[in-house]
Design an enzyme around this catalytic site. Structure first.
Site, PDB file in Angstrom:
ATOM      1  N   ARG A  32       0.833  -1.213   0.000  1.00 29.38           N
ATOM      2  CA  ARG A  32       0.000   0.000   0.000  1.00 29.38           C
ATOM      3  C   ARG A  32       0.873   1.271   0.000  1.00 29.38           C
ATOM      4  O   ARG A  32       0.985   1.968  -1.003  1.00 29.38           O
ATOM      5  CB  ARG A  32      -0.956  -0.031   1.222  1.00 29.38           C
ATOM      6  CG  ARG A  32      -2.033   1.027   1.208  1.00 29.38           C
ATOM      7  CD  ARG A  32      -1.603   2.405   1.669  1.00 29.38           C
ATOM      8  NE  ARG A  32      -1.053   2.455   3.029  1.00 29.38           N
ATOM      9  CZ  ARG A  32      -0.475   3.527   3.538  1.00 29.38           C
ATOM     10  NH1 ARG A  32      -0.333   4.631   2.813  1.00 29.38           N
ATOM     11  NH2 ARG A  32       0.023   3.515   4.764  1.00 29.38           N
ATOM     12  N   ASP A  33       1.522   1.551   1.093  1.00 28.69           N
ATOM     13  CA  ASP A  33       2.304   2.782   1.207  1.00 28.69           C
ATOM     14  C   ASP A  33       3.460   2.766   0.202  1.00 28.69           C
ATOM     15  O   ASP A  33       3.893   3.812  -0.299  1.00 28.69           O
ATOM     16  CB  ASP A  33       2.849   2.911   2.640  1.00 28.69           C
ATOM     17  CG  ASP A  33       3.325   4.308   2.980  1.00 28.69           C
ATOM     18  OD1 ASP A  33       3.447   5.139   2.069  1.00 28.69           O
ATOM     19  OD2 ASP A  33       3.588   4.563   4.167  1.00 28.69           O
ATOM     20  N   HIS A 225       5.938   4.421  12.653  1.00 23.87           N
ATOM     21  CA  HIS A 225       5.958   4.340  11.176  1.00 23.87           C
ATOM     22  C   HIS A 225       6.976   5.379  10.691  1.00 23.87           C
ATOM     23  O   HIS A 225       6.669   6.564  10.579  1.00 23.87           O
ATOM     24  CB  HIS A 225       4.537   4.661  10.691  1.00 23.87           C
ATOM     25  CG  HIS A 225       4.355   4.628   9.206  1.00 23.87           C
ATOM     26  ND1 HIS A 225       3.537   3.722   8.575  1.00 23.87           N
ATOM     27  CD2 HIS A 225       4.843   5.404   8.223  1.00 23.87           C
ATOM     28  CE1 HIS A 225       3.540   3.943   7.271  1.00 23.87           C
ATOM     29  NE2 HIS A 225       4.333   4.969   7.031  1.00 23.87           N
ATOM     30  N   HIS A 227       9.900   6.889   8.025  1.00 19.93           N
ATOM     31  CA  HIS A 227      10.486   6.937   6.675  1.00 19.93           C
ATOM     32  C   HIS A 227      11.974   7.221   6.865  1.00 19.93           C
ATOM     33  O   HIS A 227      12.349   7.972   7.759  1.00 19.93           O
ATOM     34  CB  HIS A 227       9.795   8.025   5.835  1.00 19.93           C
ATOM     35  CG  HIS A 227       8.449   7.595   5.358  1.00 19.93           C
ATOM     36  ND1 HIS A 227       8.125   7.440   4.044  1.00 19.93           N
ATOM     37  CD2 HIS A 227       7.337   7.244   6.053  1.00 19.93           C
ATOM     38  CE1 HIS A 227       6.878   7.026   3.933  1.00 19.93           C
ATOM     39  NE2 HIS A 227       6.361   6.900   5.145  1.00 19.93           N
ATOM     40  N   CYS A 258       4.377   9.355   0.393  1.00 11.88           N
ATOM     41  CA  CYS A 258       3.028   9.862   0.154  1.00 11.88           C
ATOM     42  C   CYS A 258       3.080  10.851  -1.005  1.00 11.88           C
ATOM     43  O   CYS A 258       3.835  11.823  -0.958  1.00 11.88           O
ATOM     44  CB  CYS A 258       2.517  10.538   1.422  1.00 11.88           C
ATOM     45  SG  CYS A 258       0.938  11.339   1.200  1.00 11.88           S
TER      46      CYS A 258
HETATM   47  P1  HMG Z   1     -12.805  14.501  -2.587  1.00 10.50           P
HETATM   48  O1  HMG Z   1     -12.509  14.856  -3.977  1.00 10.50           O
HETATM   49  O2  HMG Z   1     -12.935  15.607  -1.595  1.00 10.50           O
HETATM   50  O3  HMG Z   1     -14.087  13.550  -2.467  1.00 10.50           O
HETATM   51  O4  HMG Z   1     -11.674  13.516  -2.104  1.00 10.50           O
HETATM   52  P2  HMG Z   1     -15.606  13.821  -2.682  1.00 10.50           P
HETATM   53  O5  HMG Z   1     -16.300  13.162  -1.532  1.00 10.50           O
HETATM   54  O6  HMG Z   1     -15.876  15.272  -2.961  1.00 10.50           O
HETATM   55  O7  HMG Z   1     -15.888  12.992  -4.028  1.00 10.50           O
HETATM   56  C1  HMG Z   1     -15.311  13.366  -5.272  1.00 10.50           C
HETATM   57  C2  HMG Z   1     -15.310  12.158  -6.206  1.00 10.50           C
HETATM   58  O8  HMG Z   1     -14.488  11.134  -5.647  1.00 10.50           O
HETATM   59  C3  HMG Z   1     -16.693  11.522  -6.402  1.00 10.50           C
HETATM   60  O9  HMG Z   1     -16.739  10.979  -7.721  1.00 10.50           O
HETATM   61  C4  HMG Z   1     -16.668  10.394  -5.391  1.00 10.50           C
HETATM   62  O10 HMG Z   1     -17.559   9.355  -5.722  1.00 10.50           O
HETATM   63  C5  HMG Z   1     -15.209   9.935  -5.510  1.00 10.50           C
HETATM   64  P3  HMG Z   1     -17.442  11.759  -8.931  1.00 10.50           P
HETATM   65  O11 HMG Z   1     -18.847  11.954  -8.462  1.00 10.50           O
HETATM   66  O12 HMG Z   1     -16.689  13.066  -9.073  1.00 10.50           O
HETATM   67  O13 HMG Z   1     -17.260  10.836 -10.080  1.00 10.50           O
HETATM   68  N1  HMG Z   1     -14.784   9.242  -4.300  1.00 10.50           N
HETATM   69  C6  HMG Z   1     -14.307   7.990  -4.267  1.00 10.50           C
HETATM   70  N2  HMG Z   1     -14.064   7.081  -5.229  1.00 10.50           N
HETATM   71  C7  HMG Z   1     -13.577   5.885  -4.846  1.00 10.50           C
HETATM   72  N3  HMG Z   1     -13.320   5.561  -3.564  1.00 10.50           N
HETATM   73  C8  HMG Z   1     -13.529   6.454  -2.574  1.00 10.50           C
HETATM   74  C9  HMG Z   1     -14.049   7.715  -2.919  1.00 10.50           C
HETATM   75  N4  HMG Z   1     -14.372   8.783  -2.195  1.00 10.50           N
HETATM   76  C10 HMG Z   1     -14.825   9.719  -3.040  1.00 10.50           C
HETATM   77  N5  HMG Z   1     -13.264   6.128  -1.318  1.00 10.50           N
HETATM   78  C11 HMG Z   1     -10.830  11.753  -0.727  1.00 10.50           C
HETATM   79  C12 HMG Z   1     -11.603  13.063  -0.773  1.00 10.50           C
HETATM   80  C13 HMG Z   1     -10.499  11.480   0.736  1.00 10.50           C
HETATM   81  C14 HMG Z   1     -11.669  10.641  -1.285  1.00 10.50           C
HETATM   82  C15 HMG Z   1      -9.534  11.935  -1.579  1.00 10.50           C
HETATM   83  O14 HMG Z   1      -8.883  13.050  -1.131  1.00 10.50           O
HETATM   84  C16 HMG Z   1      -8.625  10.739  -1.504  1.00 10.50           C
HETATM   85  O15 HMG Z   1      -8.945   9.677  -2.033  1.00 10.50           O
HETATM   86  N6  HMG Z   1      -7.443  10.906  -0.836  1.00 10.50           N
HETATM   87  C17 HMG Z   1      -6.536   9.802  -0.606  1.00 10.50           C
HETATM   88  C18 HMG Z   1      -5.130  10.277  -0.708  1.00 10.50           C
HETATM   89  C19 HMG Z   1      -4.179   9.185  -0.294  1.00 10.50           C
HETATM   90  O16 HMG Z   1      -4.498   8.003  -0.312  1.00 10.50           O
HETATM   91  N7  HMG Z   1      -2.956   9.613   0.044  1.00 10.50           N
HETATM   92  C20 HMG Z   1      -1.893   8.706   0.455  1.00 10.50           C
HETATM   93  C21 HMG Z   1      -2.118   8.181   1.818  1.00 10.50           C
HETATM   94  S1  HMG Z   1      -0.576   8.003   2.646  1.00 10.50           S
HETATM   95  C22 HMG Z   1      -0.720   8.876   4.084  1.00 10.50           C
HETATM   96  O17 HMG Z   1      -1.665   9.564   4.233  1.00 10.50           O
HETATM   97  C23 HMG Z   1       0.362   8.714   5.112  1.00 10.50           C
HETATM   98  C24 HMG Z   1       0.485   7.313   5.712  1.00 10.50           C
HETATM   99  O18 HMG Z   1       1.046   6.419   4.769  1.00 10.50           O
HETATM  100  C25 HMG Z   1       1.385   7.358   6.938  1.00 10.50           C
HETATM  101  C26 HMG Z   1       2.726   7.984   6.683  1.00 10.50           C
HETATM  102  O19 HMG Z   1       3.445   7.514   5.775  1.00 10.50           O
HETATM  103  O20 HMG Z   1       3.090   8.911   7.418  1.00 10.50           O
HETATM  104  C27 HMG Z   1      -0.869   6.744   6.136  1.00 10.50           C
HETATM  105 MG    MG Z   2       4.642   5.715   5.145  1.00  9.51          MG
END
Ligand code: HMG
Ligand code: MG
Length: 325
Positions: A32-33, A225, A227, A258
């Site tokens: 995943r990450d 966690h 990096h 990320c």
């Molecule tokens: P948004 O654009 O604000 O969402 O994104 P929304 O609710 O306004 O929806 C917009 C569109 O997205 C819609 O589709 C939704 O259906 C769709 P449309 O009507 O335009 O066709 N949508 C989705 N589609 C599939 N699955 C979903 C989903 N939700 C909405 N779950 C959202 C908000 C949170 C969804 C977006 O910002 C997002 O997906 N972000 C994820 C980013 C990410 O994964 N970053 C990496 C994570 S790593 C991290 O955070 C650090 C970590 O690893 C720890 C570390 O290393 O320190 C954990």
């Molecule tokens: Mg990480």
């Protein structure tokens, strides 16, 4: 000539590693990450093979993918296929990131029994990464965690940017405590403290863990966690274990970062952590030979050198002996 002061200090010194535990739980985040940030997107079969291989190597806790918007993380757009196709092994816990109720529904359909909610201690990182303020993210997760638990799932929580934020710089301990305590109050069983951009140092680890403990958070509710961006991850882990932490997140090959944290590079490599821990007599249940073979294969599939130091040393050793890996 012997320095009498040094001799006295040496004689009175308590054993340095007395607080190290006999075993540590490795939480593997590579699929995943790790893969979320790769420009080469592996086909579903290779991802499934990677996950099953890591489990075969002894990994007991593993993150498969993220049920996030594929527009935000294109490399994990195949989340449904990957999570549905991985054969589950009894006694192993499989998890996936979930940002909202839509993601929870997908995770439910894919048969996930554990999910992880994720947010930062930094307001700006939350805006950039999940398009929400800190309070909006907490409100969303209140529903997600309640509903996930009602569906029989266990829920992990991430607090990222704990040691520093790529947008805001230093992050206050109070914001870390606030987010961690809120997530725990929702019913999250464990908080993983992310050094998202790899800026933390060992003293800071002690300061943060001490602050969380003083705020009433138990050490068995915390994971680390790191990096390895600036080479401090293993030192930080050693301090965290001495402090009483028993769960360490890592990614095979040192993959990761990320996409919404500029400057973020690889997670600490699982093989580097396993090598160090086994060398200190701390068991992980992970077979280092199998792990490094997976890492080497992954490096070929991604067509790049991976950051893992153990892998580099191993490849160099094999080349010198003229032996296959
Ligand atoms: P948004 O654009 O604000 O969402 O994104 P929304 O609710 O306004 O929806 C917009 C569109 O997205 C819609 O589709 C939704 O259906 C769709 P449309 O009507 O335009 O066709 N949508 C989705 N589609 C599939 N699955 C979903 C989903 N939700 C909405 N779950 C959202 C908000 C949170 C969804 C977006 O910002 C997002 O997906 N972000 C994820 C980013 C990410 O994964 N970053 C990496 C994570 S790593 C991290 O955070 C650090 C970590 O690893 C720890 C570390 O290393 O320190 C954990
Ligand atoms: Mg990480």
């Amino acid at each position: 000539m012997t320095d009498p002061t040094l001799t006295k200090i040496h004689a009175e010194r308590p054993p340095l590693f007395a607080a190290l535990p006999p075993e540590v739980s490795i939480y593997e985040v590579g699929p995943r990450d790790g893969l979320q940030n790769e420009s080469t997107v592996l086909p579903v079969e290779r991802k499934v093979e990677l996950i099953e291989g890591l489990v075969d190597a002894g990994v007991k806790r593993i993150e498969l993918t993220s049920f996030v918007n594929p527009r935000w993380i294109p490399a994990l757009a195949d989340h449904m296929e990957v999570a549905s196709r991985v054969r589950r092994k009894p006694g192993v816990s499989y998890s996936a990131l979930v940002p909202n109720l839509r993601g929870l529904d997908s995770a439910t359909r894919a048969g996930m029994q554990e999910i992880a909610v994720f947010m930062a201690a930094s307001q700006t990182h939350n805006r950039k990464n999940i398009n929400k303020s800190t309070e909006e993210a907490l409100a969303t997760y209140r529903e997600v965690v309640r509903e996930g638990i009602a569906r029989g799932m266990t829920v992990r929580g991430y607090v990222s940017t704990v040691y520093g934020c790529p947008y805001e710089g230093a992050i206050s301990l109070d914001s870390v405590i606030h987010v961690a305590a809120e997530l725990l109050a929702m019913g999250v069983y464990e908080i993983s403290l992310g050094d998202t951009i790899g800026v933390g140092t060992p003293r800071q680890v002690e300061y943060i863990l001490d602050g969380l403990m003083r705020a009433g958070i138990r050490l068995d509710q915390l994971a680390v966690h790191f990096h390895d961006t600036r080479g401090t991850a293993l030192a930080n882990i050693t301090v965290a274990l001495q402090f009483g932490i028993r769960t360490v997140d890592s990614a095979v090959g040192g993959l990761g970062g990320c996409p919404y944290a500029p400057g973020a590079s690889g997670n600490v490599a699982t093989e580097d952590v396993v090598y160090m821990l086994h060398g200190m007599g701390v068991q992980t249940g992970v077979d280092l030979d199998k792990l490094v073979a997976i890492s080497e294969r992954l490096s070929g599939q991604l067509a790049r050198e991976l950051p893992s130091k153990y892998l580099k040393a191993h490849l160099g050793h094999c080349a010198r002996l003229g032996r296959p890996v």
